[in-house]
Enzyme design. Structure first.
Site, PDB file in Angstrom:
ATOM      1  N   TYR A   1      -5.653   2.887 -10.170  1.00  0.00           N
ATOM      2  CA  TYR A   1      -7.198   2.337 -10.149  1.00  0.00           C
ATOM      3  C   TYR A   1      -8.060   2.810 -11.656  1.00  0.00           C
ATOM      4  O   TYR A   1      -9.419   1.796 -11.954  1.00  0.00           O
ATOM      5  CB  TYR A   1      -7.873   2.725  -9.156  1.00  0.00           C
ATOM      6  CG  TYR A   1      -7.348   1.855  -8.027  1.00  0.00           C
ATOM      7  CD1 TYR A   1      -6.232   1.974  -7.767  1.00  0.00           C
ATOM      8  CD2 TYR A   1      -8.198   1.132  -7.410  1.00  0.00           C
ATOM      9  CE1 TYR A   1      -5.708   0.997  -6.430  1.00  0.00           C
ATOM     10  CE2 TYR A   1      -7.969   0.171  -6.620  1.00  0.00           C
ATOM     11  CZ  TYR A   1      -6.660   0.118  -5.858  1.00  0.00           C
ATOM     12  OH  TYR A   1      -6.311  -1.152  -4.662  1.00  0.00           O
TER      13      TYR A   1
ATOM     14  N   LYS B   1       7.025   8.370  -5.813  1.00  0.00           N
ATOM     15  CA  LYS B   1       8.338   7.691  -6.532  1.00  0.00           C
ATOM     16  C   LYS B   1       8.521   8.353  -7.929  1.00  0.00           C
ATOM     17  O   LYS B   1       8.848   7.962  -8.674  1.00  0.00           O
ATOM     18  CB  LYS B   1       7.450   6.019  -6.899  1.00  0.00           C
ATOM     19  CG  LYS B   1       8.966   5.099  -7.437  1.00  0.00           C
ATOM     20  CD  LYS B   1       9.491   4.951  -6.684  1.00  0.00           C
ATOM     21  CE  LYS B   1      10.576   4.107  -6.939  1.00  0.00           C
ATOM     22  NZ  LYS B   1      11.421   3.929  -6.219  1.00  0.00           N
TER      23      LYS B   1
ATOM     24  N   ASP C   1       8.445   3.557  -1.205  1.00  0.00           N
ATOM     25  CA  ASP C   1       9.096   2.195  -1.286  1.00  0.00           C
ATOM     26  C   ASP C   1      10.133   2.055   0.619  1.00  0.00           C
ATOM     27  O   ASP C   1      10.106   1.223   1.106  1.00  0.00           O
ATOM     28  CB  ASP C   1      10.729   2.022  -2.380  1.00  0.00           C
ATOM     29  CG  ASP C   1      11.711   2.709  -2.468  1.00  0.00           C
ATOM     30  OD1 ASP C   1      11.069   3.936  -2.248  1.00  0.00           O
ATOM     31  OD2 ASP C   1      12.557   2.787  -2.886  1.00  0.00           O
TER      32      ASP C   1
ATOM     33  N   ASP D   1      -3.280   1.655  -0.820  1.00  0.00           N
ATOM     34  CA  ASP D   1      -3.791   0.500  -0.628  1.00  0.00           C
ATOM     35  C   ASP D   1      -2.988  -0.078  -0.108  1.00  0.00           C
ATOM     36  O   ASP D   1      -3.263  -0.982   0.961  1.00  0.00           O
ATOM     37  CB  ASP D   1      -4.309  -0.035  -2.033  1.00  0.00           C
ATOM     38  CG  ASP D   1      -5.187  -1.569  -1.640  1.00  0.00           C
ATOM     39  OD1 ASP D   1      -5.592  -1.158  -0.946  1.00  0.00           O
ATOM     40  OD2 ASP D   1      -4.833  -1.720  -2.688  1.00  0.00           O
TER      41      ASP D   1
ATOM     42  N   ASP E   1      -3.147  -0.662   4.612  1.00  0.00           N
ATOM     43  CA  ASP E   1      -2.409  -2.161   5.067  1.00  0.00           C
ATOM     44  C   ASP E   1      -1.212  -2.413   5.745  1.00  0.00           C
ATOM     45  O   ASP E   1      -1.595  -2.899   6.907  1.00  0.00           O
ATOM     46  CB  ASP E   1      -2.567  -3.039   3.616  1.00  0.00           C
ATOM     47  CG  ASP E   1      -4.604  -4.155   3.182  1.00  0.00           C
ATOM     48  OD1 ASP E   1      -4.893  -2.770   3.477  1.00  0.00           O
ATOM     49  OD2 ASP E   1      -4.084  -5.133   2.739  1.00  0.00           O
TER      50      ASP E   1
HETATM   51  C1  IPM Z   1      -9.920  -1.617  -0.168  1.00  0.00           C
HETATM   52  C2  IPM Z   1      -9.413  -2.385  -0.369  1.00  0.00           C
HETATM   53  C3  IPM Z   1     -10.422  -2.045  -2.016  1.00  0.00           C
HETATM   54  C4  IPM Z   1      -8.930  -1.429  -2.550  1.00  0.00           C
HETATM   55  C5  IPM Z   1     -10.862  -3.412  -3.452  1.00  0.00           C
HETATM   56  C6  IPM Z   1     -11.838  -4.326  -2.644  1.00  0.00           C
HETATM   57  C7  IPM Z   1     -10.963  -3.105  -4.896  1.00  0.00           C
HETATM   58  O1  IPM Z   1      -8.517  -3.451  -0.749  1.00  0.00           O
HETATM   59  O2  IPM Z   1      -9.929  -0.544  -0.058  1.00  0.00           O
HETATM   60  O3  IPM Z   1      -8.402  -1.562   0.303  1.00  0.00           O
HETATM   61  O4  IPM Z   1      -7.836  -1.706  -3.734  1.00  0.00           O
HETATM   62  O5  IPM Z   1      -9.738   0.024  -2.633  1.00  0.00           O
HETATM   63 MG    MG Z   2      -6.689  -2.544  -0.169  1.00  0.00          MG
END
Ligand code: IPM
Ligand code: MG
Length: 375
Positions: A143, A193, A225, A249, A253
């Site tokens: 990032y 990884k 993975d 990240d 999710d």
């Molecule tokens: C998260 C989001 C952020 C990230 C975005 C909105 C920049 O996806 O907090 O997971 O990628 O960190």
């Molecule tokens: Mg995110």
């Protein structure tokens, strides 16, 4: 004496303002019953800030953040600003806040409420009992690594991003993961990884060194993975999982599927270790936000699930203010309301009438008040 905590609210875009409103009124409700006062100030972030002042996070709001006891953020982004360059888009405001405040540790707990085990697209017997924490490194790696840019020459377009880590950055986040595991089920999985990336080989080396300090905590390495697969095929085998920024990240999710909806997950971003004991106020600074994004498709319609925001408020009570009893009240209120069958559309069953964002928030508030009165 009445304790006062200053909270900077950064509602941001899309559903951010709606879910933050519900979570803040839950905070005020539980605070009022314990002689604790939350003083809210508002600031701008993301697209809302771009529209108002031309920048996704102004220096004044950054100062306000530093002056507060905690920051409470909604969500950033939306189609309106999608064509903006990387530096000027709404997300840049959030990244600036993380970097400027040194919030290197992002804690994303995933706990499956029994009432919702059936709400996940995964089989009930796979998700039931899952209770894990993704610890994502938040101020380094892909990032923020340099160079990160786009280029163009006679052969065509190209682009580069960079994944650097210094051992000190790895050490502090892995150490924090071990400390958290010590207060939980005593297992750490370090995700990397290392079969391909130099940065991951260093990550693995440093993680192994840190693990030697914690002989009582079970420790394993996992490749990202296969770990992505294990996370949804045997989620109950994980406790604390620690990893690089982008891996975190993605996997956080994915982990949200276990909980039935991304709307369920809270997060805390900290610049140091959370307090080791209940009731002690933190020496670190924290920003709290639901894991979900701005969900522009449902913004302003009262459809958003405020659970992620409400549970983020509970993390704030616990980590930044040392108010564990109030945090427990909030957590239990959410669990009871879900148990009663009150659900927003994302987690309601096919035969259930979905509750609106504010109906859900009111139910949690009432339940929290009832629990606080019964104490
Ligand atoms: C998260 C989001 C952020 C990230 C975005 C909105 C920049 O996806 O907090 O997971 O990628 O960190
Ligand atoms: Mg995110």
């Amino acid at each position: 004496m009445r304790a006062i905590f200053k909270i900077l609210r950064l509602p941001g875009d899309g559903v951010g303002p709606e879910v933050l409103d519900e979570a803040c009124s839950v905070l005020s409700e539980v605070g009022a019953r314990k002689d604790v006062q939350f003083e809210f100030t508002d600031g701008l972030i993301g697209g809302a800030a771009i529209d108002a002042c031309g920048s996704p996070l102004s220096d004044e709001d950054l100062v306000k953040a530093r002056d507060s006891d905690a920051v409470f953020l909604g969500a950033v982004g939306g189609p309106k600003w999608d064509h903006f360059s990387k530096e000027t888009r709404p997300e840049a405001g959030l990244l600036k806040l993380r970097k400027e405040l040194g919030l290197f540790a992002n804690l994303r707990p995933v706990k499956i409420f029994d009432a919702l085990a059936g709400a996940s697209p995964l089989k009930d017997e796979i998700v039931r009992g899952a209770d894990l924490m993704v610890v994502r490194e938040l101020t380094g790696g892909l990032y923020f690594g340099q160079p990160s840019k786009r280029m163009k020459d006679e052969t065509g377009r190209s682009a580069v991003d960079t994944l650097p880590y210094h051992e000190s950055e790895i050490e502090r986040i892995v150490d924090l993961a071990f400390r958290l595991a010590g207060q939980r089920r005593k297992k750490v999985t370090s995700v990397d990884k290392a079969n391909v990336l130099n940065s991951s080989q260093l990550w693995r080396e440093v993680a192994s060194e840190v693990s030697e300090r914690y002989p009582d905590i079970e420790f394993e390495h996992a490749l990202v993975d296969s770990c992505a697969m294990a996370l949804i095929s045997r989620p109950t085998t994980f406790d604390v999982m620690v990893m690089e920024n982008l891996f975190g990240d993605v996997l956080s999710d994915e982990a949200a599927v276990l909980a039935g909806s991304l709307g369920m997950l809270p997060s805390a971003s900290l610049n140091g270790k959370p307090p080791a004991r209940e009731g002690t106020q933190a020496e670190m600074f924290g920003m709290y936000e639901p894991v979900h994004g701005s969900a522009p498709d449902i913004a302003g319609q009262g459809k958003a699930n405020p659970v992620g925001a409400i549970l983020s408020a509970s993390m704030m009570l616990r980590f930044s203010f040392g108010l564990d009893a109030l945090a427990d009240t909030v957590d239990n209120a959410v669990a009871n309301v879900l148990e009663q069958g009150v659900r927003t559309g994302d987690i309601a069953g096919p035969d259930m009438a979905p509750a609106s964002t504010s109906e859900f928030g009111s139910a949690v508030r009432e339940q929290a008040a009832a629990l606080a009165a019964a104490r």
